[in-house]
Motif scaffolding. Structure first.
Motif, short mmCIF file in Angstrom:
data_model
loop_
_atom_site.label_atom_id
_atom_site.label_comp_id
_atom_site.label_asym_id
_atom_site.label_seq_id
_atom_site.Cartn_x
_atom_site.Cartn_y
_atom_site.Cartn_z
N LYS A 197 0.83 -1.20 0.00
CA LYS A 197 0.00 0.00 0.00
C LYS A 197 0.87 1.25 0.00
O LYS A 197 1.82 1.36 0.77
CB LYS A 197 -0.91 0.01 1.23
CG LYS A 197 -1.99 1.07 1.18
CD LYS A 197 -2.96 0.93 2.35
CE LYS A 197 -4.07 1.97 2.22
NZ LYS A 197 -5.04 1.87 3.31
N GLY A 198 0.56 2.15 -0.91
CA GLY A 198 1.34 3.39 -1.01
C GLY A 198 2.39 3.34 -2.10
O GLY A 198 2.83 4.37 -2.59
N SER A 199 2.79 2.12 -2.48
CA SER A 199 3.74 2.00 -3.59
C SER A 199 3.41 0.80 -4.45
O SER A 199 4.23 -0.07 -4.68
CB SER A 199 5.19 1.90 -3.07
OG SER A 199 5.33 0.74 -2.27
N LYS A 200 2.15 0.75 -4.88
CA LYS A 200 1.70 -0.35 -5.73
C LYS A 200 2.00 -0.05 -7.19
O LYS A 200 2.07 1.11 -7.60
CB LYS A 200 0.20 -0.59 -5.54
CG LYS A 200 -0.14 -1.20 -4.18
CD LYS A 200 -1.59 -1.64 -4.15
CE LYS A 200 -1.95 -2.25 -2.81
NZ LYS A 200 -1.26 -3.51 -2.56
#
Ligand SMILES: [Zn+2]
Length: 108
Positions: free
Chosen positions: A25-28
């Motif tokens: 989450k946050g860097s998918k």
């Protein structure tokens, strides 16, 4: 899946499908799909995850692909053409059908 290649589709990583989602989450990211390799059966699907990815690749690289085996003259297949009567099974009517047969030119 230990024996694989990455799909060669130039836009594979842009398709919005769940099976391409990687990361936390946050860097998918959407990642290029893996294509399993089967050494005894190699064709275009050995390098592309889908017909769409193959088409994208072919459209993008058509000049390079054609350069592998350019066709500068037409090919010809020797044939014999005959007309033979044919009867429709559903209405019993007879009509002349054009029959095209390949002529074996290899002396066989
Ligand atoms: Zn793909």
């Amino acid at each position: 899946m230990s024996n694989f290649v990455w799909c060669h589709g130039p836009s594979c990583h842009k398709s919005h499908t769940q099976d391409r989602i990687r990361g936390v989450k946050g860097s998918k990211v959407l990642r290029t799909k893996k294509v399993p390799q089967h050494s005894n059966h190699i064709n275009m699907y050995s390098y592309f995850c889908s017909q769409g990815c193959y088409n994208d690749f072919a459209h993008k690289h058509v000049r390079e692909v054609i350069a592998i085996a350019p066709r500068t003259e037409p090919l010809e297949t020797p044939i014999e053409v005959t007309k033979e009567p044919h009867t429709n099974s559903w209405n019993g009517q007879t009509y002349m059908e054009t029959i095209i047969r390949t002529v074996d030119t290899n002396g066989g």
